[in-house]
Design a protein around this motif. Structure first.
Motif, PDB file in Angstrom:
ATOM      1  N   ALA A  61       0.833  -1.205   0.000  1.00 15.86           N
ATOM      2  CA  ALA A  61       0.000   0.000   0.000  1.00 15.86           C
ATOM      3  C   ALA A  61       0.869   1.257   0.000  1.00 15.86           C
ATOM      4  N   ALA A  62       1.965   1.203   0.744  1.00 20.67           N
ATOM      5  CA  ALA A  62       2.867   2.363   0.802  1.00 20.67           C
ATOM      6  C   ALA A  62       3.537   2.611  -0.548  1.00 20.67           C
ATOM      7  N   GLU A  63       3.968   1.533  -1.214  1.00 19.60           N
ATOM      8  CA  GLU A  63       4.601   1.681  -2.531  1.00 19.60           C
ATOM      9  C   GLU A  63       3.637   2.319  -3.521  1.00 19.60           C
ATOM     10  N   LEU A  64       2.369   1.901  -3.461  1.00 19.47           N
ATOM     11  CA  LEU A  64       1.357   2.497  -4.335  1.00 19.47           C
ATOM     12  C   LEU A  64       1.193   3.974  -4.035  1.00 19.47           C
ATOM     13  N   LEU A  65       1.161   4.300  -2.752  1.00 25.12           N
ATOM     14  CA  LEU A  65       0.968   5.690  -2.340  1.00 25.12           C
ATOM     15  C   LEU A  65       2.181   6.545  -2.700  1.00 25.12           C
ATOM     16  N   VAL A  66       3.381   5.969  -2.617  1.00 29.03           N
ATOM     17  CA  VAL A  66       4.599   6.718  -2.950  1.00 29.03           C
ATOM     18  C   VAL A  66       4.580   7.167  -4.404  1.00 29.03           C
ATOM     19  N   ALA A  67       4.103   6.288  -5.307  1.00 25.65           N
ATOM     20  CA  ALA A  67       4.039   6.651  -6.722  1.00 25.65           C
ATOM     21  C   ALA A  67       3.139   7.864  -6.930  1.00 25.65           C
ATOM     22  N   HIS A  68       2.000   7.887  -6.248  1.00 28.42           N
ATOM     23  CA  HIS A  68       1.107   9.047  -6.343  1.00 28.42           C
ATOM     24  C   HIS A  68       1.725  10.262  -5.651  1.00 28.42           C
ATOM     25  N   ALA A  69       2.422  10.024  -4.533  1.00 29.28           N
ATOM     26  CA  ALA A  69       3.010  11.132  -3.776  1.00 29.28           C
ATOM     27  C   ALA A  69       4.034  11.871  -4.611  1.00 29.28           C
ATOM     28  N   GLY A  70       4.838  11.142  -5.386  1.00 25.76           N
ATOM     29  CA  GLY A  70       5.837  11.798  -6.233  1.00 25.76           C
ATOM     30  C   GLY A  70       5.196  12.756  -7.214  1.00 25.76           C
ATOM     31  N   ARG A  71       4.106  12.323  -7.841  1.00 24.48           N
ATOM     32  CA  ARG A  71       3.416  13.199  -8.804  1.00 24.48           C
ATOM     33  C   ARG A  71       2.758  14.380  -8.103  1.00 24.48           C
ATOM     34  N   MET A  72       2.175  14.138  -6.925  1.00 25.45           N
ATOM     35  CA  MET A  72       1.514  15.218  -6.190  1.00 25.45           C
ATOM     36  C   MET A  72       2.519  16.262  -5.709  1.00 25.45           C
ATOM     37  N   LEU A  73       3.663  15.809  -5.243  1.00 26.77           N
ATOM     38  CA  LEU A  73       4.689  16.748  -4.779  1.00 26.77           C
ATOM     39  C   LEU A  73       5.245  17.552  -5.951  1.00 26.77           C
ATOM     40  N   SER A  74       5.366  16.904  -7.112  1.00 24.13           N
ATOM     41  CA  SER A  74       5.830  17.622  -8.298  1.00 24.13           C
ATOM     42  C   SER A  74       4.835  18.708  -8.696  1.00 24.13           C
ATOM     43  N   LEU A  75       3.551  18.382  -8.674  1.00 21.00           N
ATOM     44  CA  LEU A  75       2.524  19.376  -8.997  1.00 21.00           C
ATOM     45  C   LEU A  75       2.518  20.512  -7.977  1.00 21.00           C
ATOM     46  N   ALA A  76       2.717  20.161  -6.704  1.00 19.01           N
ATOM     47  CA  ALA A  76       2.744  21.199  -5.669  1.00 19.01           C
ATOM     48  C   ALA A  76       3.924  22.136  -5.882  1.00 19.01           C
ATOM     49  N   GLU A  77       5.075  21.581  -6.283  1.00 16.36           N
ATOM     50  CA  GLU A  77       6.245  22.427  -6.529  1.00 16.36           C
ATOM     51  C   GLU A  77       5.996  23.342  -7.724  1.00 16.36           C
ATOM     52  N   ARG A  78       5.353  22.820  -8.768  1.00 12.29           N
ATOM     53  CA  ARG A  78       5.033  23.662  -9.917  1.00 12.29           C
ATOM     54  C   ARG A  78       4.082  24.790  -9.514  1.00 12.29           C
ATOM     55  N   ALA A  79       3.102  24.453  -8.665  1.00  8.52           N
ATOM     56  CA  ALA A  79       2.161  25.479  -8.218  1.00  8.52           C
ATOM     57  C   ALA A  79       2.874  26.562  -7.416  1.00  8.52           C
ATOM     58  N   GLU A  80       3.777  26.142  -6.529  1.00  9.64           N
ATOM     59  CA  GLU A  80       4.538  27.119  -5.747  1.00  9.64           C
ATOM     60  C   GLU A  80       5.407  27.981  -6.652  1.00  9.64           C
ATOM     61  N   ALA A  81       6.030  27.353  -7.674  1.00 11.46           N
ATOM     62  CA  ALA A  81       6.860  28.108  -8.604  1.00 11.46           C
ATOM     63  C   ALA A  81       6.023  29.120  -9.389  1.00 11.46           C
ATOM     64  N   ASP A  82       4.826  28.715  -9.805  1.00 15.27           N
ATOM     65  CA  ASP A  82       3.950  29.627 -10.553  1.00 15.27           C
ATOM     66  C   ASP A  82       3.517  30.802  -9.686  1.00 15.27           C
ATOM     67  N   LEU A  83       3.180  30.525  -8.422  1.00 13.05           N
ATOM     68  CA  LEU A  83       2.786  31.604  -7.515  1.00 13.05           C
ATOM     69  C   LEU A  83       3.948  32.560  -7.265  1.00 13.05           C
ATOM     70  N   GLU A  84       5.147  31.982  -7.090  1.00 16.61           N
ATOM     71  CA  GLU A  84       6.329  32.815  -6.870  1.00 16.61           C
ATOM     72  C   GLU A  84       6.607  33.665  -8.109  1.00 16.61           C
ATOM     73  N   ALA A  85       6.425  33.071  -9.293  1.00 22.92           N
ATOM     74  CA  ALA A  85       6.635  33.819 -10.531  1.00 22.92           C
ATOM     75  C   ALA A  85       5.589  34.911 -10.703  1.00 22.92           C
ATOM     76  N   HIS A  86       4.367  34.610 -10.311  1.00 27.00           N
ATOM     77  CA  HIS A  86       3.294  35.600 -10.420  1.00 27.00           C
ATOM     78  C   HIS A  86       3.577  36.801  -9.510  1.00 27.00           C
ATOM     79  N   ARG A  87       4.095  36.508  -8.331  1.00 32.08           N
ATOM     80  CA  ARG A  87       4.439  37.587  -7.408  1.00 32.08           C
ATOM     81  C   ARG A  87       5.649  38.359  -7.915  1.00 32.08           C
ATOM     82  N   GLY A  88       6.575  37.657  -8.567  1.00 29.51           N
ATOM     83  CA  GLY A  88       7.710  38.315  -9.208  1.00 29.51           C
ATOM     84  C   GLY A  88       8.829  38.719  -8.276  1.00 29.51           C
ATOM     85  N   ALA A  89       8.698  38.463  -6.996  1.00 27.80           N
ATOM     86  CA  ALA A  89       9.715  38.889  -6.038  1.00 27.80           C
ATOM     87  C   ALA A  89      10.743  37.787  -5.819  1.00 27.80           C
ATOM     88  N   VAL A  90      12.002  38.164  -5.712  1.00 22.40           N
ATOM     89  CA  VAL A  90      13.078  37.213  -5.419  1.00 22.40           C
ATOM     90  C   VAL A  90      13.223  37.151  -3.903  1.00 22.40           C
TER      91      VAL A  90
END
Length: 311
Positions: A61-90
């Protein structure tokens, strides 16, 4: 609703192979990891970790969840990057690793400029070798790394990492001042193939390059001494204990008794930055890359008669 932070913990256990490794990567205690996993098991209603000797292993069950977790964490990082880019501040925190001579010869002035121009950005530097840092960037333990490879010996990179070349760093041979070839302007490695060599640690890409290059000259390399730091290598050269190939980036100060001679054809290592593609739009990532490239453009100094001869 599954907790993203608890999925991050499970993903870290899978990536690092243990609760202790996950705790070190996430900068928390092992107790905190265990508590998060207990909550996640209650959320999913299934057992995720089982005892395996002194450690643990993931259930099906954990191995199955890890596969989904990798994709979810990747999407979360993209969302954070988009928000940071939208704000434009370094702003925020960025973790950067670099191999020793880049950490000494390239990074400090770049970080100084970033601190002046972007005071709300905190860049944390760690000195480490490419074979250690590339997997950590891929896992998300580091935001960026400065790495190297040598001509004919590329560094394997996962497909989800982006890279940008910073500079090509030429290497010279360091000889004891009294060596018969030390008075020349250039030397071929074949002329030095039978010398006692001072080289980097075993398993490093630069060591693999040197060994294969010398073997291509028809001689089995005589590795007299192993030292990870260039300054230690140069001290051994100055003592007359062998010769070494030393790149120009970050090699100063040079001890007395060492003479640098150009090698023909010139050995070149390629220095570049890597980061996760999911974080590509982060203004902090882009700012660090811009500054590193600007400082890398000047490159390591060309050897001169005075610089080549120390003492």
């Amino acid at each position: 609703m599954l907790s993203l932070e608890r999925l991050r913990v499970l993903h870290a256990i899978s990536a690092h192979g243990s609760v202790t490794g996950a705790a070190e990567a996430l900068h928390v205690t092992t107790s905190a990891i265990s508590q998060q996993m207990a909550k996640l098991e209650r959320e999913v209603g299934q057992r995720l970790l089982e005892r395996n000797g002194r450690g643990v292993r993931l259930t099906g069950a954990a191995e199955l969840l890890v596969a989904h977790a990798g994709r979810m964490l990747s999407l979360a990082e993209r969302a954070e990057a988009d928000l940071e880019a939208h704000r434009g501040a370094v702003v925020g925190r960025l973790t950067l690793a670099a191999f020793a001579t880049a950490a000494r010869g390239l990074v400090p002035p770049a970080l100084g400029e970033l601190r002046r121009d972007h005071p709300r950005l905190r860049v944390e530097l760690e000195e480490a070798e490419p074979h250690e840092t590339v997997p950590r960037v891929a896992r998300g333990d580091l935001d960026m790394a400065i790495v190297q490879d040598w001509s004919g010996h590329p560094l394997p990179l996962p497909g989800d990492l982006n890279r940008v070349v910073l500079l090509d760093d030429v290497a010279d041979v360091a000889l004891p001042e009294g060596h018969p070839l030390a008075a020349g302007d250039a030397v071929g490695l074949a002329e030095l193939a039978g010398e006692p060599w001072i080289t980097w640690s075993r398993g490093w890409i630069c060591t693999a390059w040197l060994l294969s290059t010398l073997r291509s000259c028809g001689a089995e390399p005589d590795i007299a001494h192993i030292a990870a730091e260039h300054h230690t290598q140069l001290a051994l050269v100055a003592a007359g204990l062998g010769v070494a190939v030393v790149p120009r980036l970050g090699r100063d100060p040079v001890p007395g008794g060492v003479r640098f001679v150009e090698v023909r054809p010139s050995p070149v290592r390629h220095v570049y930055a890597v980061w996760r593609a999911d974080a590509d739009r982060r203004p902090s990532i882009r700012a660090v890359i811009r500054v590193l490239r600007r400082h890398a453009l000047s490159g390591p100094p060309e050897p001169t008669a005075s610089a080549a001869r120390a003492g």
